[in-house]
Design a protein around this motif. Sequence first.
Motif, PDB file in Angstrom:
ATOM      1  N   ALA A 101     -18.625  -1.848 -21.723  1.00  0.00           N
ATOM      2  CA  ALA A 101     -17.911  -2.169 -20.489  1.00  0.00           C
ATOM      3  C   ALA A 101     -16.399  -2.250 -20.671  1.00  0.00           C
ATOM      4  CB  ALA A 101     -18.457  -3.462 -19.884  1.00  0.00           C
ATOM      5  N   PRO A 102     -15.870  -2.951 -21.677  1.00  0.00           N
ATOM      6  CA  PRO A 102     -14.413  -3.006 -21.810  1.00  0.00           C
ATOM      7  C   PRO A 102     -13.783  -1.644 -22.111  1.00  0.00           C
ATOM      8  CG  PRO A 102     -15.436  -4.764 -23.081  1.00  0.00           C
ATOM      9  CD  PRO A 102     -16.528  -3.858 -22.595  1.00  0.00           C
ATOM     10  N   LEU A 103     -14.541  -0.728 -22.661  1.00  0.00           N
ATOM     11  CA  LEU A 103     -13.993   0.583 -22.985  1.00  0.00           C
ATOM     12  C   LEU A 103     -13.627   1.375 -21.737  1.00  0.00           C
ATOM     13  CD1 LEU A 103     -16.353   1.671 -25.905  1.00  0.00           C
ATOM     14  CD2 LEU A 103     -14.057   0.687 -26.062  1.00  0.00           C
ATOM     15  N   THR A 104     -14.297   1.113 -20.628  1.00  0.00           N
ATOM     16  CA  THR A 104     -13.994   1.853 -19.404  1.00  0.00           C
ATOM     17  C   THR A 104     -12.645   1.461 -18.832  1.00  0.00           C
ATOM     18  OG1 THR A 104     -15.198   0.261 -18.071  1.00  0.00           O
ATOM     19  CG2 THR A 104     -16.420   2.203 -18.825  1.00  0.00           C
ATOM     20  N   ASP A 105     -12.177   0.244 -19.102  1.00  0.00           N
ATOM     21  CA  ASP A 105     -10.883  -0.207 -18.605  1.00  0.00           C
ATOM     22  C   ASP A 105      -9.766  -0.019 -19.619  1.00  0.00           C
ATOM     23  OD1 ASP A 105     -11.911  -0.963 -16.187  1.00  0.00           O
ATOM     24  OD2 ASP A 105     -12.315  -3.020 -16.797  1.00  0.00           O
ATOM     25  N   ALA A 106     -10.071   0.593 -20.746  1.00  0.00           N
ATOM     26  CA  ALA A 106      -9.086   0.724 -21.817  1.00  0.00           C
ATOM     27  C   ALA A 106      -7.873   1.546 -21.394  1.00  0.00           C
ATOM     28  CB  ALA A 106      -9.730   1.339 -23.046  1.00  0.00           C
ATOM     29  N   HIS A 107      -8.046   2.447 -20.451  1.00  0.00           N
ATOM     30  CA  HIS A 107      -6.943   3.302 -20.035  1.00  0.00           C
ATOM     31  C   HIS A 107      -6.163   2.728 -18.855  1.00  0.00           C
ATOM     32  CE1 HIS A 107      -8.160   6.404 -22.790  1.00  0.00           C
ATOM     33  NE2 HIS A 107      -9.382   6.325 -22.323  1.00  0.00           N
ATOM     34  N   ALA A 108      -6.674   1.682 -18.235  1.00  0.00           N
ATOM     35  CA  ALA A 108      -5.974   1.083 -17.096  1.00  0.00           C
ATOM     36  C   ALA A 108      -4.727   0.354 -17.583  1.00  0.00           C
ATOM     37  CB  ALA A 108      -6.896   0.122 -16.355  1.00  0.00           C
ATOM     38  N   ARG A 109      -3.657   0.488 -16.816  1.00  0.00           N
ATOM     39  CA  ARG A 109      -2.391  -0.169 -17.143  1.00  0.00           C
ATOM     40  C   ARG A 109      -1.966  -1.028 -15.964  1.00  0.00           C
ATOM     41  NH1 ARG A 109       1.764   4.153 -19.361  1.00  0.00           N
ATOM     42  NH2 ARG A 109       2.370   2.332 -20.540  1.00  0.00           N
ATOM     43  N   GLU A 110      -1.226  -2.067 -16.258  1.00  0.00           N
ATOM     44  CA  GLU A 110      -0.630  -2.869 -15.196  1.00  0.00           C
ATOM     45  C   GLU A 110       0.647  -2.179 -14.741  1.00  0.00           C
ATOM     46  OE1 GLU A 110       0.047  -6.953 -16.266  1.00  0.00           O
ATOM     47  OE2 GLU A 110      -1.952  -7.492 -15.562  1.00  0.00           O
TER      48      GLU A 110
ATOM     49  N   CYS B 184      12.718   7.808  13.881  1.00  0.00           N
ATOM     50  CA  CYS B 184      11.985   6.663  13.339  1.00  0.00           C
ATOM     51  C   CYS B 184      12.442   6.310  11.909  1.00  0.00           C
ATOM     52  CB  CYS B 184      10.489   6.968  13.359  1.00  0.00           C
ATOM     53  SG  CYS B 184       9.424   5.579  12.952  1.00  0.00           S
ATOM     54  N   ALA B 185      13.052   7.254  11.218  1.00  0.00           N
ATOM     55  CA  ALA B 185      13.427   7.072   9.809  1.00  0.00           C
ATOM     56  C   ALA B 185      14.274   5.826   9.531  1.00  0.00           C
ATOM     57  CB  ALA B 185      14.112   8.315   9.279  1.00  0.00           C
ATOM     58  N   PRO B 186      15.232   5.472  10.399  1.00  0.00           N
ATOM     59  CA  PRO B 186      16.029   4.268  10.107  1.00  0.00           C
ATOM     60  C   PRO B 186      15.222   2.966  10.085  1.00  0.00           C
ATOM     61  CG  PRO B 186      17.123   5.628  11.758  1.00  0.00           C
ATOM     62  CD  PRO B 186      15.749   6.189  11.561  1.00  0.00           C
ATOM     63  N   TYR B 187      14.005   2.996  10.575  1.00  0.00           N
ATOM     64  CA  TYR B 187      13.196   1.789  10.673  1.00  0.00           C
ATOM     65  C   TYR B 187      12.183   1.656   9.527  1.00  0.00           C
ATOM     66  CZ  TYR B 187      15.496   1.894  15.083  1.00  0.00           C
ATOM     67  OH  TYR B 187      16.475   1.942  16.043  1.00  0.00           O
ATOM     68  N   VAL B 188      12.282   2.545   8.551  1.00  0.00           N
ATOM     69  CA  VAL B 188      11.430   2.424   7.362  1.00  0.00           C
ATOM     70  C   VAL B 188      11.970   1.276   6.531  1.00  0.00           C
ATOM     71  CG1 VAL B 188      10.701   3.556   5.224  1.00  0.00           C
ATOM     72  CG2 VAL B 188      10.773   4.856   7.355  1.00  0.00           C
ATOM     73  N   GLN B 189      11.069   0.403   6.114  1.00  0.00           N
ATOM     74  CA  GLN B 189      11.474  -0.752   5.315  1.00  0.00           C
ATOM     75  C   GLN B 189      10.633  -0.860   4.044  1.00  0.00           C
ATOM     76  OE1 GLN B 189      10.975  -3.997   8.057  1.00  0.00           O
ATOM     77  NE2 GLN B 189       8.747  -3.942   7.951  1.00  0.00           N
ATOM     78  N   THR B 190      11.259  -1.355   3.001  1.00  0.00           N
ATOM     79  CA  THR B 190      10.580  -1.539   1.715  1.00  0.00           C
ATOM     80  C   THR B 190      10.904  -2.930   1.162  1.00  0.00           C
ATOM     81  OG1 THR B 190      12.433  -0.538   0.545  1.00  0.00           O
ATOM     82  CG2 THR B 190      10.596   0.918   1.105  1.00  0.00           C
ATOM     83  N   ASN B 191      10.976  -3.915   2.036  1.00  0.00           N
ATOM     84  CA  ASN B 191      11.397  -5.239   1.613  1.00  0.00           C
ATOM     85  C   ASN B 191      10.279  -6.144   1.109  1.00  0.00           C
ATOM     86  OD1 ASN B 191      10.397  -5.395   4.170  1.00  0.00           O
ATOM     87  ND2 ASN B 191      12.120  -6.481   5.065  1.00  0.00           N
ATOM     88  N   ALA B 192       9.037  -5.717   1.186  1.00  0.00           N
ATOM     89  CA  ALA B 192       7.942  -6.525   0.646  1.00  0.00           C
ATOM     90  C   ALA B 192       7.988  -6.471  -0.881  1.00  0.00           C
ATOM     91  CB  ALA B 192       6.598  -6.005   1.156  1.00  0.00           C
ATOM     92  N   PRO B 193       7.682  -7.569  -1.543  1.00  0.00           N
ATOM     93  CA  PRO B 193       7.688  -7.562  -3.005  1.00  0.00           C
ATOM     94  C   PRO B 193       6.634  -6.599  -3.557  1.00  0.00           C
ATOM     95  CG  PRO B 193       7.271  -9.793  -2.140  1.00  0.00           C
ATOM     96  CD  PRO B 193       7.320  -8.858  -0.983  1.00  0.00           C
ATOM     97  N   CYS B 194       6.897  -6.056  -4.718  1.00  0.00           N
ATOM     98  CA  CYS B 194       5.908  -5.210  -5.381  1.00  0.00           C
ATOM     99  C   CYS B 194       4.726  -6.074  -5.801  1.00  0.00           C
ATOM    100  CB  CYS B 194       6.510  -4.542  -6.619  1.00  0.00           C
ATOM    101  SG  CYS B 194       7.609  -3.169  -6.226  1.00  0.00           S
ATOM    102  N   THR B 195       3.562  -5.450  -5.844  1.00  0.00           N
ATOM    103  CA  THR B 195       2.366  -6.133  -6.322  1.00  0.00           C
ATOM    104  C   THR B 195       1.897  -5.471  -7.610  1.00  0.00           C
ATOM    105  OG1 THR B 195       0.983  -4.721  -4.939  1.00  0.00           O
ATOM    106  CG2 THR B 195       1.615  -6.849  -4.022  1.00  0.00           C
ATOM    107  N   VAL B 196       1.204  -6.226  -8.442  1.00  0.00           N
ATOM    108  CA  VAL B 196       0.680  -5.696  -9.692  1.00  0.00           C
ATOM    109  C   VAL B 196      -0.670  -5.047  -9.402  1.00  0.00           C
ATOM    110  CG1 VAL B 196      -0.106  -6.277 -12.018  1.00  0.00           C
ATOM    111  CG2 VAL B 196       1.862  -7.462 -11.037  1.00  0.00           C
ATOM    112  N   ILE B 197      -0.817  -3.818  -9.881  1.00  0.00           N
ATOM    113  CA  ILE B 197      -2.087  -3.101  -9.747  1.00  0.00           C
ATOM    114  C   ILE B 197      -2.488  -2.564 -11.117  1.00  0.00           C
ATOM    115  CG2 ILE B 197      -1.761  -2.473  -7.325  1.00  0.00           C
ATOM    116  CD1 ILE B 197      -0.845   0.326  -8.296  1.00  0.00           C
ATOM    117  N   ASN B 198      -3.738  -2.247 -11.282  1.00  0.00           N
ATOM    118  CA  ASN B 198      -4.245  -1.646 -12.516  1.00  0.00           C
ATOM    119  C   ASN B 198      -4.694  -0.224 -12.213  1.00  0.00           C
ATOM    120  OD1 ASN B 198      -4.071  -3.852 -14.439  1.00  0.00           O
ATOM    121  ND2 ASN B 198      -5.584  -4.852 -13.147  1.00  0.00           N
TER     122      ASN B 198
END
Length: 98
Positions: free
Chosen positions: A14-23, A79-93
């Motif tokens: 089981a742990p071997l399947t997640d060996a390639h996942a990165r944070e 619509c382009a001027p209303y694009v926002q990226t102000n939410a904090p990044c989240t950690v994903i695997n």
Amino acid sequence: MMRIALFGLLLIAAPLTDAHARECYEGTATINQQNSGKKCTLQEKGYYNSSAGPKTHDGCTAAKADARKKLIARIQKSCAPYVQTNAPCTVININRCT
């Protein structure tokens, strides 16, 4: 006895399947719902894009910039001027951060 041995092998494998996942960091771009008014369609207001980058400040910034670029490519110019990226990044695997 055979079941125990098989179960033991599954636990070891089981742990071997997640060996390639990165944070990584995931940055997201959305449309500002309150300020976009009639400059964005209702459909566009529901759009968002995400992108991943290395788990560093620069990686988060790059992920947000890429998400913004992808979202702007999907919407009309007004619509382009209303694009926002102000939410904090989240950690994903995931397998790759780029």
